[in-house]
Design a protein around this motif. Structure first.
Motif, PDB file in Angstrom:
ATOM      1  N   SER A  59     -12.959   3.285   0.986  1.00 25.76           N
ATOM      2  CA  SER A  59     -13.842   4.470  -0.053  1.00 25.76           C
ATOM      3  C   SER A  59     -13.213   4.274  -1.228  1.00 25.76           C
ATOM      4  O   SER A  59     -11.259   4.175  -1.011  1.00 25.76           O
ATOM      5  N   VAL A  60     -13.438   5.863  -2.306  1.00 18.35           N
ATOM      6  CA  VAL A  60     -12.074   5.827  -2.298  1.00 18.35           C
ATOM      7  C   VAL A  60     -11.009   6.780  -2.284  1.00 18.35           C
ATOM      8  O   VAL A  60      -9.505   6.346  -2.383  1.00 18.35           O
ATOM      9  N   ASN A  61     -11.371   7.832  -0.921  1.00 20.05           N
ATOM     10  CA  ASN A  61     -10.350   8.566  -0.291  1.00 20.05           C
ATOM     11  C   ASN A  61      -9.306   7.058   0.466  1.00 20.05           C
ATOM     12  O   ASN A  61      -8.235   7.614   0.673  1.00 20.05           O
ATOM     13  N   GLY A  62     -10.152   6.365   0.721  1.00 18.17           N
ATOM     14  CA  GLY A  62      -9.705   5.412   1.344  1.00 18.17           C
ATOM     15  C   GLY A  62      -8.933   4.441   1.088  1.00 18.17           C
ATOM     16  O   GLY A  62      -7.283   4.325   1.448  1.00 18.17           O
ATOM     17  N   GLN A  63      -8.925   3.872  -0.514  1.00 18.83           N
ATOM     18  CA  GLN A  63      -8.106   3.493  -0.995  1.00 18.83           C
ATOM     19  C   GLN A  63      -6.580   4.824  -1.495  1.00 18.83           C
ATOM     20  O   GLN A  63      -5.974   3.015  -1.709  1.00 18.83           O
ATOM     21  N   ILE A  64      -7.242   5.575  -1.892  1.00 22.80           N
ATOM     22  CA  ILE A  64      -5.512   6.303  -2.209  1.00 22.80           C
ATOM     23  C   ILE A  64      -4.664   6.293  -0.830  1.00 22.80           C
ATOM     24  O   ILE A  64      -3.511   6.540  -1.729  1.00 22.80           O
ATOM     25  N   GLU A  65      -5.124   6.603   0.111  1.00 20.20           N
ATOM     26  CA  GLU A  65      -4.308   6.678   0.861  1.00 20.20           C
ATOM     27  C   GLU A  65      -3.482   5.188   1.319  1.00 20.20           C
ATOM     28  O   GLU A  65      -2.526   5.326   1.889  1.00 20.20           O
ATOM     29  N   TYR A  66      -4.426   4.712   1.366  1.00 23.37           N
ATOM     30  CA  TYR A  66      -3.461   2.929   1.491  1.00 23.37           C
ATOM     31  C   TYR A  66      -2.609   2.875   0.194  1.00 23.37           C
ATOM     32  O   TYR A  66      -1.585   2.401   0.249  1.00 23.37           O
ATOM     33  N   LEU A  67      -3.173   3.100  -1.263  1.00 26.19           N
ATOM     34  CA  LEU A  67      -1.797   3.445  -2.419  1.00 26.19           C
ATOM     35  C   LEU A  67      -0.946   3.970  -1.598  1.00 26.19           C
ATOM     36  O   LEU A  67       0.147   3.657  -2.179  1.00 26.19           O
ATOM     37  N   LEU A  68      -0.724   5.460  -1.570  1.00 28.94           N
ATOM     38  CA  LEU A  68       0.643   5.728  -1.312  1.00 28.94           C
ATOM     39  C   LEU A  68       0.828   5.449   0.207  1.00 28.94           C
ATOM     40  O   LEU A  68       2.614   5.584   0.149  1.00 28.94           O
ATOM     41  N   THR A  69       0.005   5.242   1.403  1.00 30.93           N
ATOM     42  CA  THR A  69       1.367   4.262   1.986  1.00 30.93           C
ATOM     43  C   THR A  69       2.250   2.974   1.655  1.00 30.93           C
ATOM     44  O   THR A  69       3.189   3.475   2.055  1.00 30.93           O
ATOM     45  N   GLN A  70       1.633   2.521   1.245  1.00 28.01           N
ATOM     46  CA  GLN A  70       2.138   1.234   0.430  1.00 28.01           C
ATOM     47  C   GLN A  70       3.523   2.352  -0.709  1.00 28.01           C
ATOM     48  O   GLN A  70       4.143   1.284  -0.047  1.00 28.01           O
ATOM     49  N   CYS A  71       2.552   2.759  -1.264  1.00 28.74           N
ATOM     50  CA  CYS A  71       4.128   3.232  -2.224  1.00 28.74           C
ATOM     51  C   CYS A  71       5.606   4.032  -1.642  1.00 28.74           C
ATOM     52  O   CYS A  71       6.696   3.911  -1.577  1.00 28.74           O
ATOM     53  N   VAL A  72       5.725   4.546  -0.065  1.00 28.58           N
ATOM     54  CA  VAL A  72       6.256   5.123   0.993  1.00 28.58           C
ATOM     55  C   VAL A  72       6.553   3.819   1.887  1.00 28.58           C
ATOM     56  O   VAL A  72       7.921   4.241   1.214  1.00 28.58           O
ATOM     57  N   LYS A  73       6.250   3.403   2.085  1.00 23.75           N
ATOM     58  CA  LYS A  73       6.395   2.551   3.118  1.00 23.75           C
ATOM     59  C   LYS A  73       7.926   1.698   1.742  1.00 23.75           C
ATOM     60  O   LYS A  73       8.315   1.048   2.285  1.00 23.75           O
ATOM     61  N   GLN A  74       7.844   1.125   0.449  1.00 23.95           N
ATOM     62  CA  GLN A  74       8.125   0.589   0.032  1.00 23.95           C
ATOM     63  C   GLN A  74       9.028   0.691  -0.607  1.00 23.95           C
ATOM     64  O   GLN A  74      10.267   0.691  -0.862  1.00 23.95           O
ATOM     65  N   ARG A  75       9.090   2.281  -0.749  1.00 26.14           N
ATOM     66  CA  ARG A  75      10.555   3.454  -1.257  1.00 26.14           C
ATOM     67  C   ARG A  75      11.095   3.123  -0.058  1.00 26.14           C
ATOM     68  O   ARG A  75      12.764   3.236  -0.189  1.00 26.14           O
ATOM     69  N   LYS A  76      10.973   3.274   1.279  1.00 31.22           N
ATOM     70  CA  LYS A  76      11.740   3.205   2.351  1.00 31.22           C
ATOM     71  C   LYS A  76      12.222   1.986   2.556  1.00 31.22           C
ATOM     72  O   LYS A  76      13.833   1.943   3.031  1.00 31.22           O
ATOM     73  N   LYS A  77      11.593   0.804   2.295  1.00 27.18           N
ATOM     74  CA  LYS A  77      12.303  -0.349   2.293  1.00 27.18           C
ATOM     75  C   LYS A  77      13.327  -0.045   1.138  1.00 27.18           C
ATOM     76  O   LYS A  77      14.476  -1.055   1.538  1.00 27.18           O
ATOM     77  N   ASN A  78      13.602   0.086   0.420  1.00 25.38           N
ATOM     78  CA  ASN A  78      14.535  -0.033  -0.641  1.00 25.38           C
ATOM     79  C   ASN A  78      15.479   1.189  -0.287  1.00 25.38           C
ATOM     80  O   ASN A  78      15.981   1.210  -1.428  1.00 25.38           O
ATOM     81  N   GLY A  79      15.559   1.947   0.142  1.00 27.46           N
ATOM     82  CA  GLY A  79      16.326   2.910   0.329  1.00 27.46           C
ATOM     83  C   GLY A  79      16.822   3.817  -0.642  1.00 27.46           C
ATOM     84  O   GLY A  79      17.877   4.065  -0.549  1.00 27.46           O
ATOM     85  N   LYS A  80      14.958   4.391  -1.103  1.00 30.47           N
ATOM     86  CA  LYS A  80      16.159   5.082  -2.158  1.00 30.47           C
ATOM     87  C   LYS A  80      15.739   7.198  -1.739  1.00 30.47           C
ATOM     88  O   LYS A  80      15.676   7.528  -2.406  1.00 30.47           O
TER      89      LYS A  80
END
Length: 55
Positions: A23-44
């Motif tokens: 769903s659009v909602n599911g896609q937005i949640e997926y994208l936000l989750t991926q962004c947060v994980k990536q940011r945590k991974k980069n240690g920013k």
């Protein structure tokens, strides 16, 4: 929670969601989750400065 998006951004996310069978909602949640994980991974994150909760 209301979210304001331009019509073109919404259309792009809706098309992407359809491609990913979400769903659009599911896609937005997926994208936000991926962004947060990536940011945590980069240690920013700066400790003690409003870090998001653990997902």
């Amino acid at each position: 929670m209301p979210l304001r998006l331009s019509e073109s951004l919404y259309a792009d996310i809706a098309a992407w969601a359809e491609d990913d069978f979400r769903s659009v909602n599911g896609q937005i949640e997926y994208l936000l989750t991926q962004c947060v994980k990536q940011r945590k991974k980069n240690g920013k994150y700066v400790p003690g400065h409003g870090n998001p909760p653990e997902l």
